[in-house]
Design an enzyme around this catalytic site. Sequence first.
Site, PDB file in Angstrom:
ATOM      1  N   ASP A 385       0.541  -1.146   0.042  1.00  0.00           N
ATOM      2  CA  ASP A 385       0.180   0.136   0.196  1.00  0.00           C
ATOM      3  C   ASP A 385       1.040   1.271  -0.314  1.00  0.00           C
ATOM      4  OD1 ASP A 385      -2.265   1.878   1.640  1.00  0.00           O
ATOM      5  OD2 ASP A 385      -3.504   0.123   0.305  1.00  0.00           O
ATOM      6  N   ASP A 386       0.612   2.102   0.808  1.00  0.00           N
ATOM      7  CA  ASP A 386       0.884   3.856   0.626  1.00  0.00           C
ATOM      8  C   ASP A 386       1.796   3.561   1.009  1.00  0.00           C
ATOM      9  OD1 ASP A 386       1.220   6.234   0.033  1.00  0.00           O
ATOM     10  OD2 ASP A 386      -0.393   7.207   1.445  1.00  0.00           O
ATOM     11  N   ARG A 462      -6.919  15.960   3.075  1.00  0.00           N
ATOM     12  CA  ARG A 462      -5.943  14.981   3.350  1.00  0.00           C
ATOM     13  C   ARG A 462      -4.605  15.761   2.780  1.00  0.00           C
ATOM     14  NH1 ARG A 462      -3.520   9.364   1.823  1.00  0.00           N
ATOM     15  NH2 ARG A 462      -3.941   7.642   3.280  1.00  0.00           N
ATOM     16  N   LYS A 495      -4.552  -0.813  -7.082  1.00  0.00           N
ATOM     17  CA  LYS A 495      -5.279  -0.636  -6.572  1.00  0.00           C
ATOM     18  C   LYS A 495      -5.227   0.822  -6.465  1.00  0.00           C
ATOM     19  CE  LYS A 495      -6.895   0.241  -1.156  1.00  0.00           C
ATOM     20  NZ  LYS A 495      -7.731  -0.960  -1.813  1.00  0.00           N
ATOM     21  N   TRP A 496      -6.009   1.625  -6.854  1.00  0.00           N
ATOM     22  CA  TRP A 496      -6.282   3.183  -7.207  1.00  0.00           C
ATOM     23  C   TRP A 496      -7.214   4.053  -6.717  1.00  0.00           C
ATOM     24  CZ3 TRP A 496      -4.661   4.224 -12.479  1.00  0.00           C
ATOM     25  CH2 TRP A 496      -5.185   5.993 -12.717  1.00  0.00           C
ATOM     26  N   ASP A 497      -6.411   4.666  -5.634  1.00  0.00           N
ATOM     27  CA  ASP A 497      -7.418   5.335  -4.622  1.00  0.00           C
ATOM     28  C   ASP A 497      -7.873   6.764  -5.449  1.00  0.00           C
ATOM     29  OD1 ASP A 497      -8.165   5.448  -2.049  1.00  0.00           O
ATOM     30  OD2 ASP A 497      -6.748   5.023  -1.010  1.00  0.00           O
ATOM     31  N   ASN A 499      -8.297  10.848  -2.059  1.00  0.00           N
ATOM     32  CA  ASN A 499      -9.167  10.478  -0.949  1.00  0.00           C
ATOM     33  C   ASN A 499      -9.442  11.594  -0.380  1.00  0.00           C
ATOM     34  OD1 ASN A 499      -8.698   7.683   0.433  1.00  0.00           O
ATOM     35  ND2 ASN A 499      -6.498   8.006  -0.240  1.00  0.00           N
ATOM     36  N   CYS A 544     -10.578   1.883  -5.376  1.00  0.00           N
ATOM     37  CA  CYS A 544     -10.812   2.705  -4.296  1.00  0.00           C
ATOM     38  C   CYS A 544     -11.082   4.757  -3.885  1.00  0.00           C
ATOM     39  CB  CYS A 544     -10.017   2.430  -3.335  1.00  0.00           C
ATOM     40  SG  CYS A 544      -9.617   2.514  -1.893  1.00  0.00           S
ATOM     41  N   ASP A 566     -13.913   2.077   4.247  1.00  0.00           N
ATOM     42  CA  ASP A 566     -12.579   1.471   5.164  1.00  0.00           C
ATOM     43  C   ASP A 566     -13.359   1.118   6.303  1.00  0.00           C
ATOM     44  OD1 ASP A 566     -10.915   2.035   3.105  1.00  0.00           O
ATOM     45  OD2 ASP A 566     -10.696   4.839   3.968  1.00  0.00           O
TER      46      ASP A 566
END
Length: 758
Positions: A385-386, A462, A495-497, A499, A544, A566
């Site tokens: 992930d990130d 964010r 995983k295309w987020d 936010n 996402c 989430d």
Amino acid sequence: MGGGAATGAMSGRPAGAPGRAGRIVAAAPLAIGLLAFGCATPALAGVAVDAGGKVFRLDGGHVTYALGVDDKGYLQPLYWGPEIDAQAPLQARVSTELSGFDPAGMQTAQEFPGQGEGLVTDPGIKVTFADGNRDLVLKYRAHRIEGTVLAIELADIGRPLTVTLRYAIDESTGVVTRSATVRNDGRQPVRVEALASATLTLPGASDYRLHFLSGRHAAEWSQHTVPLSPALTVLESRRGSVGHGNQPWLAISRQGQTTEEAGPVWFGALGWSGSFRLSAQADNIGRVRVAAGFNSYDFAWSLKPGEALDTPPFYAGYSPGGFGGASRAFHRFQMARIIPGGERAPLRPVLYNSWEATAFDVTAEGQIKLAERAARLGVERFVVDDGWFGERHDDKAGLGDWTVNPRKFPQGLKPLIDRVHALGMSFGLWFEPEMVNRDSALYRAHPDWVLNFPGRPRTEGRNQLVLNLARTDVRDHLLGVLDKLLRENDIQFIKWDYNRNWTEPGWPEAGADQQRVYVDYVSNLYHILAELRRRHPGVEIETCSGGGGRIDTGIMALTDQAWTSDNTDPFDRLGIQDGFTMAYAPAVMMAWVTDAPNWANGRTTSLDFRFLSAMQGGLGIGADLTKWNDAEAATAGRWIAAYKGIRATVQRGDLYRLVRPVSGADQTATVYVAPDRAQAVLFAMQRGSQWKDQWAPLRLAGLDPARTYAVRVLGGGALPEGIPARASGAWWMNQGLNLRLRGDYVGMGLVFEAVKQL
């Protein structure tokens, strides 16, 4: 086509339209054939046009959708519901004045009205011509067949502006795909201020109920019901994306007639991942009017001479089988017509994601240790992930710089990827391509690339800003850096987020046309996703947005799975998943097992309960595996092995919601039935028990009543007392089974297997 195509080329067929449409028969002017309804067979499948070219009907999946042209040239909706016979007397009739306050034009239920003649309900299109005229009256001009699609052209009564409506029906489910294209054939620009993909009408009645889904971050997919009345109900997003607030989906039922498994349900979903607007109300004589399309809030499009603008598709369905029948039909349609790969799409692998274990503290060594633990459990896909890129040590820096951090990965990603592959797993990475931190090389080089109004604040969410994908240079840059990463690394999953929502949606370079940003942005997002899929056909993508903030049938056509929320608390998830499956297929719904207490609410639940909840979709794990003891690892391995034995039924079968997780409910139950009805899986989940209460008998659904089914406990164990080891499908559906679960947050899975006859 000219101009900004909202969803790609619509000239062949609407996005998501059936690939195997039924028979198409046209009227004589098209020189394709001639069909009078009186000569047609009762089981029509496809499009039929009467000999006079005045009535059109689409038939498929035991559903009929009909429309016709009246003697004044208005295109009117005539019927939408259970399949009707070929001799049905369908005819569009000219409306008369109801009173001086309700003139004839206002009373006409147009299939796609322009904002003209004093229209007081939501129009299909609203425009302002160059001379200030805002009156638009659309009448039938022509129709044609485009492959498997019926196209009907409407034109204004005096101005050179046309709207082409497109229809296709799915022969299996009866879902109708609709879209519209507006074209300016004049010599002056036309300002489009509102544009719908479709408008729909249901006959007058006082007992319609509107059902919709809304929520917020970590509390998505809440279900709501309101009476349909003259008060306009609007479901919308003004966020630039779909957002967590309202879903671009609705359903309409009849009070006292519609239940979970019986009664009429009309439903629809907009295939658009940006700001949208769905509206519904009863007009002055009780007819229900629905409009769905681009959100007109802050939207405008200057349609230049010769330019055309396409809408996204709107999927409209009908079921006589209640909410369950409606959702199962729409699930089947999505799996066959929308999800990439259709019926040949691979099942969702068991996934591990490292976020909750490491957050931004990502290193090659740490990720390898997690991968080794995940592989021992039976995990099939490992996702970092990130935190792997740029100077990404927290959420304040690095977004936009999609290069591997050399201190965290001194030899690049290859050693980690090779180890993951050697362990028998595919490899995935987290991205958030549409965003940028101020503290990034990309922002320092291109501060003009974000959505902004010059001289105004650039509000962060964010700690990040939104890149303006409407700009072709931004689009091409993102496509280039993502393509390079995929070419240089053996990656199977993204995983295309996304936010944050939009603020200050300015596009200074576009001048007076800045408000087209809402369409061009999403069009270019779709372009990037489609092009990445074309260049890297083996790479799968998850949508996402802080969980379920961007899930719709538009993004679904370009991604393989969806991060539902989430909030991974297993009990909260039962309600979230119940709402999700009202609209969307379990085939794309991802659910994770994470650590307890849960971050969202502090609730502690057993590992068994967490797995049983997550196994009702695509199974993933997001826990910190370095903290699991041997017993927990063994439990996880047992559940993962059990899931693989039922995965096809859960992801590809029919879902029946036996006991709904309504507010305050202590029990919930779902059953998934394989397409061939050879296997069914029951999940019975209990929040709490008292007074030695027992469940009411659970009567299964969807089984073959004539076949015998043996039953076993999912994950192993003895059958509860009183449940026979085998019985007919009729027994399981009529007599049912009695469960007695003891304790709080406990559950059980039962697997029913059809016994082969000797």
